[in-house]
Design a protein around this motif. Structure first.
Motif, PDB file in Angstrom:
ATOM      1  N   UNK A  96       0.844  -1.192   0.000  1.00  0.00           N
ATOM      2  CA  UNK A  96       0.000   0.000   0.000  1.00  0.00           C
ATOM      3  C   UNK A  96       0.882   1.247   0.000  1.00  0.00           C
ATOM      4  N   UNK A  97       0.230   2.377  -0.131  1.00  0.00           N
ATOM      5  CA  UNK A  97       0.978   3.637  -0.117  1.00  0.00           C
ATOM      6  C   UNK A  97       1.778   3.773   1.172  1.00  0.00           C
ATOM      7  N   UNK A  98       1.162   3.445   2.298  1.00  0.00           N
ATOM      8  CA  UNK A  98       1.867   3.596   3.581  1.00  0.00           C
ATOM      9  C   UNK A  98       3.067   2.658   3.673  1.00  0.00           C
ATOM     10  N   UNK A  99       2.998   1.506   3.003  1.00  0.00           N
ATOM     11  CA  UNK A  99       4.145   0.590   3.004  1.00  0.00           C
ATOM     12  C   UNK A  99       5.308   1.197   2.239  1.00  0.00           C
ATOM     13  N   UNK A 100       5.011   1.856   1.143  1.00  0.00           N
ATOM     14  CA  UNK A 100       6.088   2.459   0.345  1.00  0.00           C
ATOM     15  C   UNK A 100       6.623   3.719   1.015  1.00  0.00           C
ATOM     16  N   UNK A 101       5.782   4.406   1.739  1.00  0.00           N
ATOM     17  CA  UNK A 101       6.217   5.648   2.385  1.00  0.00           C
ATOM     18  C   UNK A 101       7.258   5.402   3.474  1.00  0.00           C
ATOM     19  N   UNK A 116       7.181  15.283   4.497  1.00  0.00           N
ATOM     20  CA  UNK A 116       6.982  14.329   5.589  1.00  0.00           C
ATOM     21  C   UNK A 116       5.946  13.307   5.133  1.00  0.00           C
ATOM     22  N   UNK A 117       6.264  12.029   5.268  1.00  0.00           N
ATOM     23  CA  UNK A 117       5.253  11.024   4.946  1.00  0.00           C
ATOM     24  C   UNK A 117       5.463   9.813   5.843  1.00  0.00           C
ATOM     25  N   UNK A 118       4.405   9.438   6.532  1.00  0.00           N
ATOM     26  CA  UNK A 118       4.436   8.289   7.430  1.00  0.00           C
ATOM     27  C   UNK A 118       3.002   8.042   7.883  1.00  0.00           C
ATOM     28  N   UNK A 119       2.696   6.830   8.329  1.00  0.00           N
ATOM     29  CA  UNK A 119       1.361   6.591   8.892  1.00  0.00           C
ATOM     30  C   UNK A 119       1.152   7.477  10.120  1.00  0.00           C
ATOM     31  N   UNK A 120      -0.092   7.786  10.403  1.00  0.00           N
ATOM     32  CA  UNK A 120      -0.383   8.651  11.552  1.00  0.00           C
ATOM     33  C   UNK A 120       0.064   7.983  12.851  1.00  0.00           C
ATOM     34  N   UNK A 121      -0.219   6.690  12.983  1.00  0.00           N
ATOM     35  CA  UNK A 121       0.140   5.973  14.208  1.00  0.00           C
ATOM     36  C   UNK A 121       1.236   4.970  13.910  1.00  0.00           C
ATOM     37  N   UNK A 122       2.243   4.971  14.738  1.00  0.00           N
ATOM     38  CA  UNK A 122       3.313   3.979  14.605  1.00  0.00           C
ATOM     39  C   UNK A 122       3.689   3.492  15.988  1.00  0.00           C
ATOM     40  N   UNK A 123       3.995   2.207  16.119  1.00  0.00           N
ATOM     41  CA  UNK A 123       4.427   1.715  17.435  1.00  0.00           C
ATOM     42  C   UNK A 123       5.764   2.343  17.789  1.00  0.00           C
ATOM     43  N   UNK A 155       2.065  11.041  13.913  1.00  0.00           N
ATOM     44  CA  UNK A 155       2.637  11.871  12.841  1.00  0.00           C
ATOM     45  C   UNK A 155       1.492  12.457  12.028  1.00  0.00           C
ATOM     46  N   UNK A 156       1.403  13.765  12.016  1.00  0.00           N
ATOM     47  CA  UNK A 156       0.267  14.415  11.356  1.00  0.00           C
ATOM     48  C   UNK A 156       0.769  15.412  10.331  1.00  0.00           C
ATOM     49  N   UNK A 157       0.215  15.343   9.138  1.00  0.00           N
ATOM     50  CA  UNK A 157       0.464  16.357   8.119  1.00  0.00           C
ATOM     51  C   UNK A 157       1.933  16.510   7.775  1.00  0.00           C
ATOM     52  N   UNK A 158       2.378  17.753   7.803  1.00  0.00           N
ATOM     53  CA  UNK A 158       3.771  18.068   7.506  1.00  0.00           C
ATOM     54  C   UNK A 158       4.543  18.439   8.767  1.00  0.00           C
ATOM     55  N   UNK A 159       4.012  18.027   9.917  1.00  0.00           N
ATOM     56  CA  UNK A 159       4.759  18.197  11.156  1.00  0.00           C
ATOM     57  C   UNK A 159       4.533  19.521  11.851  1.00  0.00           C
ATOM     58  N   UNK A 187      -2.227  -4.071  12.585  1.00  0.00           N
ATOM     59  CA  UNK A 187      -2.443  -3.311  11.353  1.00  0.00           C
ATOM     60  C   UNK A 187      -3.332  -4.098  10.404  1.00  0.00           C
ATOM     61  N   UNK A 188      -4.182  -3.364   9.702  1.00  0.00           N
ATOM     62  CA  UNK A 188      -5.005  -3.934   8.628  1.00  0.00           C
ATOM     63  C   UNK A 188      -5.782  -5.169   9.060  1.00  0.00           C
ATOM     64  N   UNK A 189      -6.692  -4.948   9.947  1.00  0.00           N
ATOM     65  CA  UNK A 189      -7.569  -6.034  10.372  1.00  0.00           C
ATOM     66  C   UNK A 189      -8.992  -5.586  10.116  1.00  0.00           C
ATOM     67  N   UNK A 190      -9.480  -5.891   8.923  1.00  0.00           N
ATOM     68  CA  UNK A 190     -10.810  -5.433   8.544  1.00  0.00           C
ATOM     69  C   UNK A 190     -10.821  -3.930   8.410  1.00  0.00           C
ATOM     70  N   UNK A 191     -11.777  -3.341   9.069  1.00  0.00           N
ATOM     71  CA  UNK A 191     -11.921  -1.892   8.972  1.00  0.00           C
ATOM     72  C   UNK A 191     -10.871  -1.182   9.826  1.00  0.00           C
ATOM     73  N   UNK A 192     -10.256  -1.909  10.719  1.00  0.00           N
ATOM     74  CA  UNK A 192      -9.229  -1.308  11.580  1.00  0.00           C
ATOM     75  C   UNK A 192      -7.910  -1.276  10.817  1.00  0.00           C
ATOM     76  N   UNK A 193      -7.494  -0.079  10.480  1.00  0.00           N
ATOM     77  CA  UNK A 193      -6.243   0.057   9.732  1.00  0.00           C
ATOM     78  C   UNK A 193      -5.047   0.024  10.674  1.00  0.00           C
ATOM     79  N   UNK A 194      -5.263   0.498  11.887  1.00  0.00           N
ATOM     80  CA  UNK A 194      -4.180   0.464  12.876  1.00  0.00           C
ATOM     81  C   UNK A 194      -4.799   0.533  14.255  1.00  0.00           C
ATOM     82  N   UNK A 195      -4.224  -0.268  15.163  1.00  0.00           N
ATOM     83  CA  UNK A 195      -4.631  -0.211  16.562  1.00  0.00           C
ATOM     84  C   UNK A 195      -3.359  -0.293  17.386  1.00  0.00           C
ATOM     85  N   UNK A 196      -3.180   0.643  18.286  1.00  0.00           N
ATOM     86  CA  UNK A 196      -1.955   0.639  19.080  1.00  0.00           C
ATOM     87  C   UNK A 196      -2.310   0.875  20.539  1.00  0.00           C
TER      88      UNK A 196
END
Lengths: 267, 665
Positions: free
Chosen positions: B62-67, B244-251, B220-224, B204-213
């Protein structure tokens, strides 16, 4: 008081001859045509006297600039280029300043090809400085330029203004020697880059670098930077039939914006 | 066939050698120079190392994987997604050459971390994720040189341990413990063991849940402008990496003790929309005072170094509480996206406003709100992005950029930022000259030009203005930063580059003792570096650098700095061991002319020391793999200062030792 400071500033600018006063930012853009065979405009000999050597058709151009948004620093230029059997003649007239301080410039230039790759140009510049209350000053000094095409996409150029170095503004202060060496590379039909190293006598060398991009057939975007004065410039040109309209913007982080408008017509 | 495999393996090895050496080294060095500190967050390093063993399937990425690849620009990510949408799944790695904007260098850099497979991605079944993953245990013991006070409660050693479970990038959890040099570690002075603990659970990616932490995570939001806690670089030769590019939530599972959230967060989404919400409650270090007149508590300072070595430092530990909550709603896809973001901080005491003039606009109070909208759009060969933020509904900040690939050989990038002095952000990290997101206007323009396959010219120009005072600048000031680098690849086995950088700024000349408001002067520094890297026979790589620095302190004598090193790295093919050795000489006139140099260290550890004075430095790295499950690293380093050095630390010869063990099961 502001007026006195402005005049003092402008006189000092004469010592940064090629860089601040009297020469519009647009005219110093190396991607404007001096190092490319296509996209040449009638103001091209401002950078390199050989810039008009291969001009095939007559051109007429007008430019106006409001330096840093100040009316006192308005300047306008007119240029006419007429090809001849062996080369091309160009006449350029310019005015800078206001009623308390005015520079009038004229340049007559002849450029011609010497073979298939080499171009030579010779230009005589006339400059008159007028400050009410002081005796007017005027001077004539030469400028010589060469261009060499390494291949159809790559061109280098060299020019020097006032090569002898002894010419003064009517005994007042010397006109500095200005050396330019530049290169232009046409990467593709859409894109080109150009850069110049400019060395003015008594000043640190400066680099002017620019990029030219044609997203559409009739639109050209140019942008670049002057390294010593840290100014960015952006020019947008639109070609409609035989006319070309350019809007340019020169930006200095402390002094602000200098808008420019240029029109030229190809006959 | 054998020749083909050998060549392909050789290319991969070569790529691995060069790409691993060059990934982020320049950017990390620049980060250390600008921030005057090293980067603690090794999450990116961990992700990349994980991908080496578990390559990403580009057909399902996905896009987030490449980012997550910091060397892929936003334009390249969009170009790949568009290509795959149009042409279908890729058949082989050679098809990457057909992807627009993916040049040979990009392909070579990403090759070790990707695969092309027609099979589906890792199964999303939850039980499979729990059972089929891999555990890893990392333990690191470091003895650091430097001043060591008698009143430190602990020993000189730095200890770091991490136990982690990971199933691809779909499920991970872990526990981390860390103790800094001088801090107590078990025993009489510490009943809790490590000084810092961290735990996380990430799905990550469990049905409608894209991320749960749950636990420790970064946001990480927007351009910082309002929040960015993952690793982020500023100016570097990679001019297309300004976005800046990264998923909003990261462990979060690094050793840094400050820049993360502690609580829970989620991202849910379907098709083109996604909603992220998060909550965090943490205790922070700092001084809290009680005003007997107003009978209120005030937070006088916020301690961010994470050190608890002495009684005084321990007394400031966990003294005030910070609650954070917010959301981010985004709509769009890989080619255009808009997000609305909101972030609120709540402290259990009022932050006291500092008294110095340059801190006039610093935040004071108990409640802190930042709102922003960020956007991105790709149109053909141009990518636009930006963010507009507002602090406390009053103070604005704006950043906007453009990436343009005008030709296969020419790319441009621009960023304009305008951040008012009264704009404040606790965990912001935007592309700017300053380390804090406040008080700056500027324009950055960069280019990358490849006239031929073997030559590359990169450069940028940044002009900036600080409308209000700053630390060591008692007046509004201007500055510039110019950079140019020319690199040449001499065949497959060698590369040489030279770079020149010039920065101008202004600083206070002397402490103001005469009562004058400002006595600043311009500071100009120039830096010229030349380095080369050559792959010799039988797994040997030789790298060398020479760097000269000049600092002009406005009227005073210029100060000079010099650094030269030579590396010899041994990484034989198909062998379980590798080694590296460096010898370095440095000489600087003062702290102002200090020079930085990135050093290879044990896995997941960054070492970018600054060198001042006159001396020699050498280090040796050894690594050995005991089978597929266990790896061991050893590093010994020493800096020897010469008698006539302008800087002589306590303990003339400074030695450091690192031991690290990684066990996978």
């Amino acid at each position: 008081m502001r007026l006195i400071l402005l005049i003092f500033f402008l006189i000092n600018c004469l010592f940064s001859f090629a860089q601040l006063s009297g020469i519009a930012g647009y005219l110093q853009d190396p991607s404007a045509g001096g190092y490319f065979l296509d996209g040449t405009d009638p103001f091209v000999t401002g950078n390199n006297a050989a810039g008009n050597a291969r001009m095939a058709r007559p051109m007429l151009g007008l430019s106006v600039e409001k330096r840093y948004g100040l009316r006192s620093l308005n300047q306008g230029s007119f240029s006419l280029a007429i090809p001849s059997s062996s080369g091309c003649w160009s006449l350029q007239l310019g005015y800078f300043g206001f009623n308390k301080y005015a520079e009038t410039r004229a340049g007559l230039c002849y450029g011609r090809p010497l073979g298939s790759r080499l171009d030579l140009g010779l230009r005589f510049n006339y400059m008159q400085l007028r400050i009410p209350g002081f005796q007017g000053r005027s001077v004539i000094y030469p400028q010589i330029g060469f261009r060499y095409m390494l291949n159809e996409n790559l061109m280098i150029g060299w020019s020097v203004s006032n090569p002898g170095g002894k010419i003064k503004l009517r005994g007042l202060y010397p006109i500095p020697i200005v050396y330019r060496i530049g290169i232009g590379y046409k990467i593709s039909e859409l894109t080109g880059i150009a850069a110049e190293i400019l060395k003015e006598e008594g000043r640190v060398p400066a680099v002017v670098a620019a990029v030219r991009y044609r997203p559409l057939k009739h639109i050209e975007l140019r942008g670049g930077i002057y390294s010593n004065s840290k100014q960015f410039f952006f020019n947008t040109s639109v070609q409609k039939n035989k006319m070309r309209y350019t809007i340019g913007l020169l930006w200095h982080q402390e002094l602000g914006f200098s808008p420019t408008m240029v029109w030229h017509s190809i006959f | 066939m054998k020749i083909y495999l050998s060549v392909l393996f050789g290319i991969v090895f070569f790529v691995k050698t060069f790409s691993q050496e060059s990934i982020n080294e320049d950017a990390l060095e620049q980060f250390s120079v600008q921030e005057n500190q090293s980067q603690d967050d090794d999450s990116y390093h961990q992700s990349i190392e994980h991908l080496l063993k578990n390559p990403l399937n580009l057909n399902t990425a996905e896009t987030s994987d490449l980012q997550q690849f910091t060397f892929l620009s936003a334009l390249q990510v969009s170009a790949f997604i568009r290509y795959r949408n149009l042409a279908g799944k890729l058949l082989s790695i050679y098809e990457l050459q057909a992807v627009p904007l993916w040049d040979n260098e990009t392909i070579q850099r990403i090759l070790p971390y990707i695969k092309i497979s027609r099979s589906n991605s890792l199964k999303e079944d939850f039980m499979q994720r729990i059972k089929m993953g891999e555990y890893s245990f990392l333990s690191r013991l470091t003895f650091v040189p430097g001043r060591f006070e008698n009143n430190y409660k602990g020993g000189r050693e730095q200890v770091f341990s991490r136990l982690q479970y990971r199933y691809g990038n779909l499920l991970q959890w872990g526990l981390t413990g860390e103790k800094d040099p001088g801090e107590a570690w078990f025993g009489r002075n510490s009943g809790k063991g490590f000084d810092f603990y961290s735990a996380h659970f990430f799905l990550k990616n469990y049905g409608i849940v894209k991320a749960l932490v749950v636990g420790d995570y970064s946001v990480n939001i927007g351009q910082g402008l309002i929040q960015w806690q993952s690793m982020a670089f500023k100016k570097s030769p990679d001019i297309l990496l300004i976005k800046r590019q990264a998923p909003v939530l990261r462990p979060y599972h690094s050793s840094g003790e400050v820049f993360f959230q502690r609580g829970a967060g989620f991202t849910i989404g379907k098709k083109e929309w996604a909603l992220t919400g998060f909550y965090s409650s943490r205790k922070m270090d700092g001084a809290v005072i009680y005003d007997t007149i107003s009978e209120e508590k005030f937070i006088k300072s916020w301690k961010t170094d994470g050190l608890h070595r002495t009684d005084e430092e321990r007394a400031l530990k966990n003294k005030w509480k910070l609650k954070t909550y917010g959301f981010s709603f985004s709509y769009g896809n890989a080619f255009k996206n808009i997000s609305f973001n909101s972030l609120h901080y709540e402290m259990n005491a009022s932050m006291q406003k500092p008294s110095l003039p340059y801190q006039y606009f610093s935040f004071k109070g108990q409640f802190f709100t930042n709102l922003s909208v960020d956007w991105s759009m790709t149109y053909r060969n141009i990518h636009l992005f930006g963010e507009f933020a507002i602090h406390q509904f009053k103070a604005p900040a704006f950043i906007s950029g453009l990436l343009a690939s005008l030709d296969n050989r020419l790319s441009l990038s621009f960023i304009w930022r305008n951040i008012s002095p009264s704009y404040q952000s606790l965990f912001g990290n935007a592309f700017m000259e300053s380390s804090s997101v406040s008080n700056e206007k500027g324009l950055f323009a960069g280019f990358s030009f490849k006239p031929t396959v073997k030559w590359k010219i990169e450069g940028y120009a940044d002009v900036f203005h600080f409308p209000w005072l700053k630390y060591r600048k008692n007046a509004p000031s201007y500055g510039t930063d110019l950079f140019i680098q020319i690199s040449h690849r001499l065949g497959k086995d060698a590369e040489i580059l030279t770079r020149y950088k010039e920065e101008t700024d202004s600083e206070n000349f002397l402490p103001s003792t005469s009562g004058s408001i400002y006595n600043g002067y311009p500071v100009r520094s120039r830096n010229w570096r030349t380095q080369f890297q050559i792959k010799l026979n039988h797994g040997f790589i030789w790298r060398a650098r020479a760097e000269i620095k000049w600092v002009y302190n406005g009227g005073l004598q210029p100060e000079r700095g010099f650094l030269a090193f030579s590396d010899l790295i041994y990484r034989p093919l198909m062998k379980p061991y590798s080694a590296g050795f460096r010898f370095q000489f440095f000489e600087t006139d003062s702290y102002e002319s200090r020079v930085y140099a990135y050093e290879n260290d044990v896995l997941f550890r960054f070492s970018i020391p600054a060198f001042q004075g006159k001396g020699k430095r050498y280090y040796i790295n050894l690594q050995y793999d005991f089978g597929k499950k266990c790896s061991f690293w050893f590093r010994w380093s020493q800096t020897v200062y010469m008698k006539d050095s302008s800087y002589l630390p306590v303990g003339k010869n400074q030695s450091g030792l690192n031991f690290q063990l990684l066990y996978r099961f």
